[in-house]
Design an enzyme around this catalytic site. Structure first.
Site, PDB file in Angstrom:
ATOM      1  N   CYS A 174     -14.380  25.335 -39.721  1.00  0.00           N
ATOM      2  CA  CYS A 174     -13.472  26.427 -39.342  1.00  0.00           C
ATOM      3  C   CYS A 174     -13.858  27.782 -39.934  1.00  0.00           C
ATOM      4  O   CYS A 174     -13.213  28.782 -39.626  1.00  0.00           O
ATOM      5  CB  CYS A 174     -12.053  26.046 -39.737  1.00  0.00           C
ATOM      6  SG  CYS A 174     -11.633  24.424 -39.082  1.00  0.00           S
ATOM      7  N   HIS A 315      -6.189  32.984 -42.932  1.00  0.00           N
ATOM      8  CA  HIS A 315      -6.688  31.760 -42.294  1.00  0.00           C
ATOM      9  C   HIS A 315      -5.494  31.001 -41.712  1.00  0.00           C
ATOM     10  O   HIS A 315      -5.520  30.599 -40.562  1.00  0.00           O
ATOM     11  CB  HIS A 315      -7.449  30.922 -43.320  1.00  0.00           C
ATOM     12  CG  HIS A 315      -8.085  29.697 -42.732  1.00  0.00           C
ATOM     13  ND1 HIS A 315      -9.042  29.774 -41.746  1.00  0.00           N
ATOM     14  CD2 HIS A 315      -7.900  28.368 -42.980  1.00  0.00           C
ATOM     15  CE1 HIS A 315      -9.430  28.537 -41.416  1.00  0.00           C
ATOM     16  NE2 HIS A 315      -8.744  27.671 -42.135  1.00  0.00           N
ATOM     17  N   GLU A 326      -3.520  29.315 -49.705  1.00  0.00           N
ATOM     18  CA  GLU A 326      -3.979  30.668 -49.385  1.00  0.00           C
ATOM     19  C   GLU A 326      -3.081  31.715 -50.053  1.00  0.00           C
ATOM     20  O   GLU A 326      -3.572  32.712 -50.604  1.00  0.00           O
ATOM     21  CB  GLU A 326      -4.010  30.871 -47.859  1.00  0.00           C
ATOM     22  CG  GLU A 326      -4.659  32.189 -47.462  1.00  0.00           C
ATOM     23  CD  GLU A 326      -4.933  32.283 -45.959  1.00  0.00           C
ATOM     24  OE1 GLU A 326      -4.464  31.418 -45.200  1.00  0.00           O
ATOM     25  OE2 GLU A 326      -5.627  33.238 -45.560  1.00  0.00           O
ATOM     26  N   LYS A 347      -3.405  32.567 -35.576  1.00  0.00           N
ATOM     27  CA  LYS A 347      -3.275  31.185 -35.095  1.00  0.00           C
ATOM     28  C   LYS A 347      -1.849  30.840 -34.684  1.00  0.00           C
ATOM     29  O   LYS A 347      -1.632  29.856 -33.974  1.00  0.00           O
ATOM     30  CB  LYS A 347      -3.777  30.217 -36.168  1.00  0.00           C
ATOM     31  CG  LYS A 347      -5.274  30.364 -36.436  1.00  0.00           C
ATOM     32  CD  LYS A 347      -5.749  29.450 -37.546  1.00  0.00           C
ATOM     33  CE  LYS A 347      -7.213  29.699 -37.887  1.00  0.00           C
ATOM     34  NZ  LYS A 347      -7.442  30.948 -38.667  1.00  0.00           N
ATOM     35  N   HIS A 352      -5.573  26.940 -33.584  1.00  0.00           N
ATOM     36  CA  HIS A 352      -6.769  27.020 -34.417  1.00  0.00           C
ATOM     37  C   HIS A 352      -7.999  26.807 -33.542  1.00  0.00           C
ATOM     38  O   HIS A 352      -8.236  25.707 -33.049  1.00  0.00           O
ATOM     39  CB  HIS A 352      -6.693  25.962 -35.505  1.00  0.00           C
ATOM     40  CG  HIS A 352      -7.724  26.121 -36.581  1.00  0.00           C
ATOM     41  ND1 HIS A 352      -8.717  27.077 -36.527  1.00  0.00           N
ATOM     42  CD2 HIS A 352      -7.911  25.443 -37.741  1.00  0.00           C
ATOM     43  CE1 HIS A 352      -9.470  26.977 -37.609  1.00  0.00           C
ATOM     44  NE2 HIS A 352      -9.006  25.994 -38.357  1.00  0.00           N
ATOM     45  N   PHE A 411     -13.689  22.814 -43.373  1.00  0.00           N
ATOM     46  CA  PHE A 411     -13.886  21.479 -43.943  1.00  0.00           C
ATOM     47  C   PHE A 411     -15.254  21.460 -44.632  1.00  0.00           C
ATOM     48  O   PHE A 411     -16.188  22.162 -44.230  1.00  0.00           O
ATOM     49  CB  PHE A 411     -13.869  20.418 -42.838  1.00  0.00           C
ATOM     50  CG  PHE A 411     -12.479  20.014 -42.391  1.00  0.00           C
ATOM     51  CD1 PHE A 411     -11.343  20.525 -42.997  1.00  0.00           C
ATOM     52  CD2 PHE A 411     -12.326  19.098 -41.360  1.00  0.00           C
ATOM     53  CE1 PHE A 411     -10.067  20.135 -42.580  1.00  0.00           C
ATOM     54  CE2 PHE A 411     -11.058  18.699 -40.937  1.00  0.00           C
ATOM     55  CZ  PHE A 411      -9.930  19.217 -41.542  1.00  0.00           C
TER      56      PHE A 411
END
Lengths: 425, 82
Positions: A174, A315, A326, A347, A352, A411
């Site tokens: 991502c 994010h 975050e 998002k 996403h 990830f």
């Protein structure tokens, strides 16, 4: 604000392109984003698979995408994977927007860098299915290997543009295209290229990938009956992310080249950092220290103090843990200034988009810097006390924005932060 | 049984779609590479779709002899007849 003192070539954004669940083209996308429109809907049946058995049954798909509209850029576009089609469409728009002519004289100075998390999964799944259904190896399509190879998009975009400069694909889940922005910035800073068409693209709302994220228990399942409410970063009722798909492209260019040709400059790409958490494949360090370090390093690279930051494109995927980490990191870096930051989570509207997310965030930051308009974070109804910040809002606002940063965490613990600011020559 | 006209016609039609040209611009004497401008990858993809359309498998040895539209049609006709 003084420009960077490090002596490298400065890097600017001179063109934008987007393919998203809420609009194809920058104008359509930005209008929908400012209006807070959701692109999350029920997904139709997957090639005969019983959708009822999927825990999550909603996603942000790009509606009405017609690849043949871009056949002039690349004749074989119909045979490409959907992610590469998206990337090509966004690149075509961005290069046109930039007014950048790729000619025999400059073609080796124009690079293409693409961030893709999953790559050609639609082609991949179709061919796996064909092989095991037919049990005939010779029925696997000859376009399978060039289609699923992760750099298929960067290859076809270069062919379409005639761009012969550095051609790379970054794949860090991502954060893929946030790293692509950073790598493109460095390629221009150090003179490897004069311009880099920087792209993020993914289109993996496919039976297998969707099932995989489902069994990983990362997707929202609470709002299958109210899809537009499902993606709700920082809200108390959030329960996972919603998959999206799309692409964005930014033409990054050296200040020298952009000024020489009188290009319109949206913003300067002022700093970047990448941190590997070395902690866990899918869980960030919960105290937020590594995310905080990523932000701090990017600001240091830009030579910008934390107190000068106005806007953060978070994010914020709407997972229970990710959003909290975050915000912890933002508090760690910004202290009391954290509540003065304006923050939005794109998002919340488009889901996403995985590898495309960083580039889409880059487009949002460029437009926010240029217009002073901050798009809303929709579905922010009951702030979660664990990740509450004053500048998160379900309403759009206007402000003087000089410095924006975008966060992207992938990830594998691959964090990227990019700093953009208003360009001052 | 597919007759001769059908085989040639279908192959020309496949090629015309691929090339985005009118079918009259694809004639049996045209060389796939030199006249129609197909590169080696395009020829492989075209033959893949012909294998699919006629339920055939074309071996690597046979592939080398298929230079023109007519070669491909004659080959397919021969395979269908045998």
């Amino acid at each position: 604000m003084a420009p960077m003192a490090h002596g490298y070539e400065r890097v600017v954004v001179s063109g934008l392109g987007v393919v998203s669940p809420i609009g194809i083209g920058v104008e359509n996308f930005w209008r929908a984003a400012r209006d807070g429109r959701s692109g999350i809907e029920d997904i139709p049946a997957f090639a005969g698979l019983p959708l009822a058995d999927y825990r999550c049954r909603i996603a942000g798909r790009v509606p009405d995408f017609d690849p043949s509209r871009y056949a002039a850029a690349y004749a074989g576009i119909e045979r490409l994977d959907r992610y590469a089609q998206f990337g090509l469409a966004a690149s075509t728009e961005a290069v046109r927007d930039a007014g950048l002519a790729v000619t025999p004289d400059n073609s080796h100075r124009v690079g293409v860098m693409v961030g893709a998390g999953m790559g050609g999964m639609l082609i991949g799944e179709r061919e796996f299915d064909r092989l095991y259904r037919t049990l005939k190896p010779h029925r696997v399509h000859p376009g399978f290997i060039p289609g699923i190879t992760l750099n298929s998009a960067s290859g076809v975009i270069a062919i379409a543009l005639g761009a012969r400069g550095p051609n790379l694909t970054t794949s860090t889940a991502c954060s893929s295209s946030a790293h692509a922005l950073g790598q493109a910035m460095w390629a221009i800073r150090t003179g490897q290229a004069e311009a880099v068409v920087t792209v993020g693209a993914d289109a993996s709302i496919t039976p297998l990938v969707f099932a995989g994220f489902g069994t990983l228990r990362t997707l929202s399942t609470r709002f299958n009956d109210e899809p537009q409410r499902a993606s709700r970063p920082f809200d108390q009722l959030r329960d996972g992310f919603v998959m999206g798909e799309g692409a964005a492209a930014l033409v990054l260019e050296s200040q020298t080249a952009a000024r020489r040709r009188g290009a319109r400059i949206y913003a300067e790409v002022a700093g970047y950092s990448g941190v590997g958490e070395a902690h866990h494949m899918v869980i960030p360090r919960e105290d937020g220290t590594e995310v905080a370090r990523t932000i701090s390093l990017a600001l240091a690279d830009a030579g910008i103090p934390p107190a000068a930051v106005d806007y953060v494109n978070a994010h914020a995927t709407s997972t229970t843990i990710g959003d909290v980490v975050e915000v912890r990191a933002l508090r760690r870096v910004f202290g009391t200034h954290a509540d003065r930051l304006l923050i939005s989570a794109t998002k919340s509207m488009i889901g996403h988009t995985l590898g495309a997310a960083g580039a889409i965030a880059g487009v949002v930051c460029a437009l926010t810097l240029e217009t002073g308009e901050v798009h809303p974070t929709i579905n922010y109804e009951q702030p979660d006390p664990e990740c509450r910040l004053a500048g998160i809002s379900a309403a759009p606002c206007r402000a003087d924005i000089d410095v924006a940063l975008l966060n992207a965490f992938g990830f594998g613990g691959s964090n990227a932060v990019v700093v953009l600011r208003t360009y001052e020559g | 049984m597919t007759d001769t006209v059908d085989v040639t016609g279908r192959i020309r039609q496949e090629l015309a779609v691929w090339l985005r040209r009118d079918v009259v611009e694809v004639q049996p004497e045209h060389a796939l590479r030199d006249d129609l401008g197909l590169d080696s990858m395009a020829i492989i993809e075209l033959l893949y779709s012909i294998e699919d359309a006629f339920g055939l498998q074309i071996s690597d040895e046979d592939l080398a002899g298929l230079m023109t539209v007519g070669d491909v049609a004659a080959y397919v006709e021969g395979r269908l007849a045998s």
